[in-house]
Design an enzyme around this catalytic site. Structure first.
Site, PDB file in Angstrom:
ATOM      1  N   CYS A 158     -35.980 -38.793  33.677  1.00 34.14           N
ATOM      2  CA  CYS A 158     -35.422 -37.633  32.968  1.00 34.14           C
ATOM      3  C   CYS A 158     -34.257 -38.005  32.041  1.00 34.14           C
ATOM      4  O   CYS A 158     -34.109 -37.408  30.977  1.00 34.14           O
ATOM      5  CB  CYS A 158     -35.013 -36.534  33.940  1.00 34.14           C
ATOM      6  SG  CYS A 158     -33.870 -37.016  35.240  1.00 34.14           S
ATOM      7  N   ASP A 176     -35.682 -28.969  29.139  1.00 26.16           N
ATOM      8  CA  ASP A 176     -35.866 -29.579  30.449  1.00 26.16           C
ATOM      9  C   ASP A 176     -37.027 -30.576  30.433  1.00 26.16           C
ATOM     10  O   ASP A 176     -38.161 -30.201  30.121  1.00 26.16           O
ATOM     11  CB  ASP A 176     -36.149 -28.484  31.476  1.00 26.16           C
ATOM     12  CG  ASP A 176     -36.098 -28.972  32.902  1.00 26.16           C
ATOM     13  OD1 ASP A 176     -35.988 -30.196  33.106  1.00 26.16           O
ATOM     14  OD2 ASP A 176     -36.153 -28.138  33.822  1.00 26.16           O
ATOM     15  N   HIS A 221     -38.432 -32.020  32.986  1.00 27.23           N
ATOM     16  CA  HIS A 221     -39.010 -32.191  34.322  1.00 27.23           C
ATOM     17  C   HIS A 221     -40.419 -31.628  34.507  1.00 27.23           C
ATOM     18  O   HIS A 221     -40.894 -31.508  35.637  1.00 27.23           O
ATOM     19  CB  HIS A 221     -38.071 -31.588  35.372  1.00 27.23           C
ATOM     20  CG  HIS A 221     -36.775 -32.318  35.477  1.00 27.23           C
ATOM     21  ND1 HIS A 221     -35.623 -31.899  34.847  1.00 27.23           N
ATOM     22  CD2 HIS A 221     -36.450 -33.462  36.122  1.00 27.23           C
ATOM     23  CE1 HIS A 221     -34.640 -32.734  35.103  1.00 27.23           C
ATOM     24  NE2 HIS A 221     -35.112 -33.691  35.877  1.00 27.23           N
TER      25      HIS A 221
END
Length: 488
Positions: free
Chosen positions: A172, A367, A369
């Site tokens: 990430c 994001d 993820h």
């Protein structure tokens, strides 16, 4: 910028982090190779990061019986399938949300201005009316969804000599950094006003930028090449890394790509300046943007042909121990008002995101993820499906819930743009009440604190120390706050 400081005076007195947003003491964002403490998040993520290497490897012992071999192989396959289902599906996000707490989706009911990478969206309905406010909100959403998104991918070629074909649960920070650098390339080649077109064909420059971040060694800024460039800073496939090491890895990758290509064919057509101390980091105060260093980076990038070039500034910071010191929050908010702003690499402990905007005490982010199948675009495919590189879902978290280990990015198009950045940064340091994120100086040396107004008055050269709006790293009474800084 002053308004941010006035509005957040109460934060300087006390922290208001809630139980679910406060990081566990002693944890940091994506521990690097020198970290000795691991958060609960790290334990979860290390488990899933190692899952492939543990369960995908099947070795037979020569002394094992055929029955034992068959049982071991069957058990291993079962674990492998289970782990891959978790990592490759939506379960990965649910795991992150259970460990870190759920993020909020949409836009809060606040009518305060929204700042997104240097642009202000006024959504107040008191002075401009409902129509204008609705229009501003729509413009903000279009701007947000035009930012390039990089997420976990699965199914790419193995990284180096490993067998790792997905960065789910460990990449990430690398993906967040790719997003920041991709925005710098967008700003450089297409301008800040660019928005993703609703109709095809797309801009060639846009497709070329996405191609450079493909998931293969052939793409200049792929996760494969980042890992290779960052070996000296602890980067390794399957391992987590912090913001400082990430910034240095980009510096190393940019240098190697610069040496491979002619000046006219640079894939990253800008100098890269990591604003920090020596190679081992620094301790004892705010980093210093040294104008002479920036000039030297530009001169070297141009191979001694130009005094100035576009420049990418990366500022790794640690703004506290287990959470961001409230003294820094107003300054963090104010950086989003800079026209040169590229956002922040940061997030909650153990889960990096790319933070692109702010509204009052909340920050908006992209994001990484979500796990998506690998996509490698052809450089000239103007009809390509690029939907996986953008996100229409707006997420935000409280600014005071961020992990204190983060990095800020700025892109300066030319010397005038850099001078404007220095002016704004110096003014921000003046208004920081003794807690600047970073300071600005003409040269290295002993810095004498001066007021921002004096900077303009001394522009003709009266200042002997060459400082521009530099503040000491203590408060106005001369007290040091070195304990808030960690080794970067």
């Amino acid at each position: 910028m002053k308004g941010f400081h006035e509005r957040n005076d109460s934060l300087n007195c006390s922290s208001k982090a809630s139980i679910d947003s406060s990081p566990t003491p002693g944890t940091g964002s994506e521990p690097g190779p020198n970290d000795s403490k691991f958060s609960k998040t790290s334990l979860w993520s290390n488990f899933f990061a190692s899952a492939f290497s543990v369960f995908d490897t099947y070795s037979e012992s020569s002394s094992s019986s055929a029955c034992e071999k068959k049982y071991s192989f069957s058990k291993t396959n079962g674990w492998t399938a289970a782990v891959k289902r978790v990592v490759s599906g939506g379960s990965m996000r649910r795991i992150h949300e259970r460990v870190l707490g759920p993020s909020k989706i949409g836009i809060s009911s606040s009518t305060s201005d929204i700042w997104l990478l240097g642009l202000c969206y006024k959504i107040s309905q008191e002075s401009s009316g409902d129509v204008d406010a609705t229009s501003a909100l729509a413009a903000f959403k279009q701007d947000f969804s035009s930012r390039i998104l990089m997420t976990y991918r699965k199914g790419f070629d193995a990284i180096g000599e490993t067998k790792i074909t997905s960065d789910a649960s460990w990449g990430c920070m690398l993906r967040s950094s790719q997003m920041l650098v991709a925005q710098a390339l967008l700003f450089h080649r297409l301008g800040r006003s660019w928005r993703k077109p609703s109709q095809k064909p797309f801009d060639l420059a846009y497709i070329e930028i996405l191609h450079q971040f493909g998931d293969s060694e052939a793409s200049a800024f792929s996760i494969h090449n980042l890992v290779e460039a960052g070996k000296n800073y602890g980067l390794a496939a399957g391992s987590w890394v912090g913001p400082y090491a990430m910034c240095r890895s980009w510096e190393s990758l940019a240098r190697s790509k610069r040496e491979e290509n002619d000046l006219e064919c640079q894939l990253l057509p800008m100098a890269v300046y990591v604003v920090s101390g020596d190679e081992d980091g620094e301790r004892g105060g705010a980093p210093v943007v040294c104008i002479e260093d920036a000039s030297r980076h530009c001169f070297e990038f141009s191979r001694h042909q130009a005094d100035w070039t576009p420049i990418l500034l990366l500022v790794p910071l640690v703004l506290g121990l287990d959470k961001v010191n409230p003294r820094y929050i107003p300054s963090l908010q104010a950086t989003f008002t800079f026209p040169q702003c590229l956002g922040i690499l940061g997030g909650k402990p153990g889960a990096s995101t790319y933070i692109v905007g702010v509204q009052e005490e909340n920050v908006f982010y992209l994001d990484p993820h979500d796990v998506q199948p690998v996509v490698n675009l052809s450089m000239d495919d103007l009809e390509a499906d690029t939907s996986s590189y953008h996100c229409n879902i707006i997420r935000y978290i409280p600014l005071d819930s961020l992990d204190p280990s983060l990095a800020i990015g700025f892109f300066c198009r030319d010397k005038d743009d850099f001078d404007d950045f220095c002016f704004r940064a110096s003014k921000l340091a003046d208004e920081s009440n003794g807690a600047p994120l970073f300071t600005v100086a003409q040269t290295h040396g002993v810095f004498k604190p001066i007021n921002h107004g004096d900077t303009m008055a001394d522009a003709d050269g009266d200042g002997m120390d060459g400082s521009i709006g530099v503040l000491p790293t203590g408060d106005v009474d001369g007290n040091s706050h070195e304990d808030d800084w960690q080794l970067l």
